[in-house]
Design a protein around this motif. Structure first.
Motif, PDB file in Angstrom:
ATOM      1  N   ALA A  97       0.853  -1.171   0.000  1.00 22.30           N
ATOM      2  CA  ALA A  97       0.000   0.000   0.000  1.00 22.30           C
ATOM      3  C   ALA A  97       0.889   1.220   0.000  1.00 22.30           C
ATOM      4  CB  ALA A  97      -0.926  -0.011   1.202  1.00 22.30           C
ATOM      5  N   LEU A  98       0.275   2.346  -0.321  1.00 23.36           N
ATOM      6  CA  LEU A  98       1.063   3.503  -0.699  1.00 23.36           C
ATOM      7  C   LEU A  98       0.585   4.756   0.007  1.00 23.36           C
ATOM      8  CD1 LEU A  98       0.551   2.601  -4.433  1.00 23.36           C
ATOM      9  CD2 LEU A  98       2.582   2.077  -3.110  1.00 23.36           C
ATOM     10  N   SER A  99       1.485   5.706   0.256  1.00 20.39           N
ATOM     11  CA  SER A  99       1.098   6.975   0.846  1.00 20.39           C
ATOM     12  C   SER A  99       1.929   8.095   0.280  1.00 20.39           C
ATOM     13  CB  SER A  99       1.292   6.946   2.364  1.00 20.39           C
ATOM     14  OG  SER A  99       1.100   8.242   2.895  1.00 20.39           O
ATOM     15  N   ILE A 100       1.267   9.081  -0.308  1.00 20.70           N
ATOM     16  CA  ILE A 100       2.007  10.216  -0.840  1.00 20.70           C
ATOM     17  C   ILE A 100       2.431  11.141   0.294  1.00 20.70           C
ATOM     18  CG2 ILE A 100       1.862  12.210  -2.371  1.00 20.70           C
ATOM     19  CD1 ILE A 100       1.960   9.383  -3.632  1.00 20.70           C
ATOM     20  N   LEU A 101       1.652  11.195   1.383  1.00 21.08           N
ATOM     21  CA  LEU A 101       2.015  12.077   2.485  1.00 21.08           C
ATOM     22  C   LEU A 101       3.368  11.715   3.067  1.00 21.08           C
ATOM     23  CD1 LEU A 101      -1.374  12.417   4.375  1.00 21.08           C
ATOM     24  CD2 LEU A 101      -0.258  14.078   2.882  1.00 21.08           C
ATOM     25  N   ALA A 102       3.678  10.422   3.063  1.00 17.12           N
ATOM     26  CA  ALA A 102       4.939   9.969   3.649  1.00 17.12           C
ATOM     27  C   ALA A 102       6.076   9.934   2.651  1.00 17.12           C
ATOM     28  CB  ALA A 102       4.752   8.583   4.259  1.00 17.12           C
ATOM     29  N   SER A 134      -2.397   3.086 -11.631  1.00 17.99           N
ATOM     30  CA  SER A 134      -2.609   2.930 -10.188  1.00 17.99           C
ATOM     31  C   SER A 134      -2.243   1.556  -9.653  1.00 17.99           C
ATOM     32  CB  SER A 134      -4.080   3.192  -9.847  1.00 17.99           C
ATOM     33  OG  SER A 134      -4.905   2.161 -10.387  1.00 17.99           O
ATOM     34  N   GLY A 135      -2.253   0.532 -10.521  1.00 13.67           N
ATOM     35  CA  GLY A 135      -2.065  -0.834 -10.050  1.00 13.67           C
ATOM     36  C   GLY A 135      -3.314  -1.425  -9.441  1.00 13.67           C
ATOM     37  N   GLN A 136      -4.428  -0.709  -9.520  1.00 19.08           N
ATOM     38  CA  GLN A 136      -5.714  -1.185  -9.014  1.00 19.08           C
ATOM     39  C   GLN A 136      -6.656  -1.435 -10.183  1.00 19.08           C
ATOM     40  OE1 GLN A 136      -7.279   1.153  -5.590  1.00 19.08           O
ATOM     41  NE2 GLN A 136      -5.671   2.608  -6.131  1.00 19.08           N
ATOM     42  N   TYR A 137      -7.714  -2.195  -9.939  1.00 22.54           N
ATOM     43  CA  TYR A 137      -8.799  -2.197 -10.908  1.00 22.54           C
ATOM     44  C   TYR A 137      -9.350  -0.780 -10.966  1.00 22.54           C
ATOM     45  CZ  TYR A 137      -8.751  -7.293 -11.047  1.00 22.54           C
ATOM     46  OH  TYR A 137      -8.383  -8.605 -11.218  1.00 22.54           O
ATOM     47  N   GLY A 181      -9.371   8.660 -13.387  1.00 22.44           N
ATOM     48  CA  GLY A 181      -8.418   9.707 -13.095  1.00 22.44           C
ATOM     49  C   GLY A 181      -7.427   9.340 -12.015  1.00 22.44           C
ATOM     50  N   VAL A 182      -7.584   8.172 -11.379  1.00 20.86           N
ATOM     51  CA  VAL A 182      -6.752   7.715 -10.256  1.00 20.86           C
ATOM     52  C   VAL A 182      -6.932   8.679  -9.081  1.00 20.86           C
ATOM     53  CG1 VAL A 182      -4.487   6.903  -9.513  1.00 20.86           C
ATOM     54  CG2 VAL A 182      -5.112   6.808 -11.927  1.00 20.86           C
ATOM     55  N   ARG A 183      -8.100   8.620  -8.476  1.00 21.21           N
ATOM     56  CA  ARG A 183      -8.442   9.520  -7.372  1.00 21.21           C
ATOM     57  C   ARG A 183      -8.199   8.902  -6.004  1.00 21.21           C
ATOM     58  NH1 ARG A 183     -14.202  10.522 -10.331  1.00 21.21           N
ATOM     59  NH2 ARG A 183     -13.391  11.615 -12.168  1.00 21.21           N
ATOM     60  N   ARG A 184      -8.104   7.568  -5.950  1.00 21.97           N
ATOM     61  CA  ARG A 184      -7.971   6.909  -4.652  1.00 21.97           C
ATOM     62  C   ARG A 184      -6.658   6.136  -4.589  1.00 21.97           C
ATOM     63  NH1 ARG A 184     -13.446   6.457  -5.786  1.00 21.97           N
ATOM     64  NH2 ARG A 184     -13.156   4.471  -6.835  1.00 21.97           N
ATOM     65  N   GLY A 185      -5.570   6.845  -4.699  1.00 20.68           N
ATOM     66  CA  GLY A 185      -4.260   6.204  -4.624  1.00 20.68           C
ATOM     67  C   GLY A 185      -3.264   6.942  -5.489  1.00 20.68           C
ATOM     68  N   PRO A 186      -1.987   6.643  -5.306  1.00 19.72           N
ATOM     69  CA  PRO A 186      -0.942   7.323  -6.064  1.00 19.72           C
ATOM     70  C   PRO A 186      -0.778   6.757  -7.460  1.00 19.72           C
ATOM     71  CG  PRO A 186       0.041   5.735  -4.610  1.00 19.72           C
ATOM     72  CD  PRO A 186      -1.443   5.706  -4.320  1.00 19.72           C
ATOM     73  N   THR A 215       1.415   2.877   3.869  1.00 20.86           N
ATOM     74  CA  THR A 215       0.109   2.219   3.757  1.00 20.86           C
ATOM     75  C   THR A 215      -1.092   3.140   3.615  1.00 20.86           C
ATOM     76  OG1 THR A 215      -0.039   2.143   6.159  1.00 20.86           O
ATOM     77  CG2 THR A 215       0.899   0.218   5.037  1.00 20.86           C
ATOM     78  N   THR A 216      -0.894   4.456   3.519  1.00 19.01           N
ATOM     79  CA  THR A 216      -2.032   5.360   3.411  1.00 19.01           C
ATOM     80  C   THR A 216      -1.848   6.333   2.264  1.00 19.01           C
ATOM     81  OG1 THR A 216      -1.053   6.908   4.986  1.00 19.01           O
ATOM     82  CG2 THR A 216      -2.548   5.236   5.879  1.00 19.01           C
ATOM     83  N   PHE A 217      -2.958   6.915   1.838  1.00 19.84           N
ATOM     84  CA  PHE A 217      -2.942   7.928   0.783  1.00 19.84           C
ATOM     85  C   PHE A 217      -3.885   9.042   1.200  1.00 19.84           C
ATOM     86  CE2 PHE A 217      -4.832   9.641  -3.155  1.00 19.84           C
ATOM     87  CZ  PHE A 217      -3.686  10.113  -3.767  1.00 19.84           C
ATOM     88  N   LYS A 218      -3.341  10.246   1.357  1.00 19.05           N
ATOM     89  CA  LYS A 218      -4.128  11.402   1.774  1.00 19.05           C
ATOM     90  C   LYS A 218      -4.912  11.103   3.046  1.00 19.05           C
ATOM     91  CE  LYS A 218      -4.510  13.449  -2.811  1.00 19.05           C
ATOM     92  NZ  LYS A 218      -5.401  13.949  -3.895  1.00 19.05           N
TER      93      LYS A 218
END
Length: 542
Positions: A9-14, A80-83, A90-95, A399-402
């Protein structure tokens, strides 16, 4: 429950923009637009694609690499690497890949068609050249063209062709990076608009194919099929799907109709040819820098060939070519040639048959590929591309995003398939777009298009999906349908369901989800036409 196998999992804040440089390879992901499974020489085509063919000789070809059947959904999943249902358009829920790779110390570049929210330079990419929209003129710049975050306009009286311009800027970014930061690896996302409509090609490329397609789509399909069998990307037991019912036999058409059709396929072939030339120039620049051995290059298409044909203009070769002989606005390649592009499969862009969701895919990494020129039949998917970046870059990610916790990504790295190691297969792969749904699990594929009954296919002996075996295996069909419905029930966009909780499958007349009302761009007009056309045809046949 979904198959959650890659616990990342990913976090842009970190993430920091100046992380320590990694020792991982350079990575170049190349995406074609609306190109069918058989349109490369190494996948059966008569179109000249020597540069991609050479990458295949040095790398691995995939025979079961899946996409999301449509431009924007595929890009959302890939980036995004997600479905796409999880990432959001637009890839709104993840980096994005750009954000992930930049945080790991990579230089990051995006070139070509974006078709997602915002601008790549705001989503982790250091440099960008291309168009933000879903489609574009090839000889002129539309309003969405950008160089980094500034509007881009071609210079007056200077020859401009978008495919060449994409290669020019990709080379420029690589060259500048090599001179300034030779010890830092780079990630490049190179997304061509070719061979998406409109049919625009350079005169010298068109001339190579003017006499190629007079034999017609029936003979082209058969020739491609036989070449595919000989090369191993198709097996003889997978019978060639029949020509689409609404497409006439070539010999039944008038001479002027055949001349028109042969000309528009010549322009389409020229667009693929020029894209291959552009890729060859980019690879040559990487070779010139001395980085070819340790650069992973992956090529694929965003969906199968497009069957759209909204042309109402004059249908003659002269009208197609325009006064300059280089292609005129408003023309598409049409259903007959899309059927040939997707050889040996049936179905097209937007639909769930393998002609819509299976792409030719080549991965080359000279330093790592154990068996150059090999072919893999392992089912793979665009969600695997982010997992591959994480693997080859040896990334450690939060492990978090925004501020929100992220679910684990569903992809699996392609690296073992290149290095000759064993990769655990996907338990299942999921597909959904409008009324069209599918699930692939092992040798089985359950699918439905345009609200037709679900059909079950055994892909081990029927990759071209000609024999529905749901009545012979009702328990398998029922299990897979429930598995798909359980997956769909977790889609975070609750507006995809009505008051009773039943899936609505993104109907075109859904006021919240209408692509045309939301974007108004030409790419979506194509989708609206295609969908309505299919429904009208099927209603007439009832």
């Amino acid at each position: 429950m979904r198959n959650r196998t890659l616990l990342i999992a990913l976090s842009i804040l970190a993430m920091t923009s100046l992380a320590d440089a990694t020792d991982g390879p350079n990575v170049v992901y190349i995406l074609a637009d609306d190109m069918g499974y058989s349109d490369l020489g190494c996948y059966g085509s008569e179109i000249e694609t020597p540069n991609l063919d050479q990458l295949a000789e040095k790398g691995v070809r995939f025979t079961q690499f899946n996409n999301a059947a449509k431009c924007e959904p595929t890009r959302a999943s890939l980036m995004s690497g997600q479905y796409w249902q999880d990432a959001g358009f637009g890839v709104r829920r993840g980096p994005t890949m750009g954000e992930v790779m930049k945080s790991a110390g990579y230089a990051t570049f995006a070139v070509g068609k974006w078709h997602l929210d915002g601008n790549p330079v705001d989503r982790g990419f250091d440099r960008y050249f291309g168009h933000l929209s879903g489609g574009s003129h090839y000889f002129q710049c539309n309003a969405s063209k950008r160089l980094d975050d500034k509007p881009f306009k071609e210079k007056p009286n200077e020859k401009f062709y978008m495919t060449d311009a994409n290669a020019d800027y990709a080379i420029r970014f690589i060259d500048e990076h090599h001179k300034q930061n030779p010890d830092t690896p780079f990630f490049m996302y190179l997304a061509f608009n070719a061979p998406h409509s409109p049919l625009h090609a350079l005169t010298e490329d068109i001339e190579k194919y003017r006499d190629k397609y007079g034999v017609g789509w029936d003979k082209i399909r058969e020739a491609r099929y036989q070449k595919q069998i000989a090369s191993g990307v198709t097996q003889e037991q997978w019978k060639l799907s029949p020509r689409e019912a609404s497409v006439p036999a070539w010999d039944s058409m008038r001479e002027d109709e055949r001349e028109y059709e042969a000309t528009r396929m010549a322009i389409y072939a020229a667009m693929v040819d020029r894209m291959d030339q552009a890729i060859g120039r980019v690879v040559a620049k990487i070779r010139e820098t001395g980085d070819e051995e340790n650069t992973l290059v992956v090529f694929l298409s965003d969906n199968g060939g497009s069957a759209s044909d909204v042309t109402i203009a004059e249908q003659t070769p002269d009208a197609l070519l325009g006064p300059s002989g280089a292609g005129k606005d408003g023309y598409w390649v049409g259903l007959g040639w899309a059927n040939a592009s997707n050889t040996p499969f049936h179905s097209h862009k937007v639909e769930m048959g393998n002609g819509g969701v299976v792409t030719s895919c080549i991965a080359s990494w000279p330093a790592a590929v154990k068996h150059p020129g090999s072919i893999t039949d392992e089912p793979s998917h665009i969600i695997d591309l982010m997992a591959t970046l994480v693997d080859v870059g040896d990334l450690e990610l939060p492990t978090t995003f925004k501020g929100k916790k992220l679910s684990a990504l569903p992809g699996k790295s392609l690296r073992p398939l290149l290095t000759g190691d064993r990769r655990e297969s996907h338990e299942a792969l999921y597909f959904h777009l409008f009324h069209n749904r599918a699930i692939v699990s092992g040798q089985w594929k359950l699918t439905t298009d345009w609200d037709h009954p679900w059909q079950l296919f055994n892909l081990s002996n029927d990759r071209t999906e000609l024999t529905d075996v749901s009545s012979q295996h009702p328990e398998i069909a029922a299990r897979l349908r429930k598995q798909w419905e359980d997956w769909y029930a977790e889609v975070p966009e609750k507006r995809f369901t009505d008051a009773t909780g039943d899936p609505q499958y993104r109907r075109l007349d859904d006021p919240e989800e209408s692509y045309l009302r939301r974007t108004g761009n030409g790419d979506e007009r194509e989708l609206v036409w295609r969908s309505k056309s299919k429904r009208e045809t099927k209603n007439k046949n009832k």
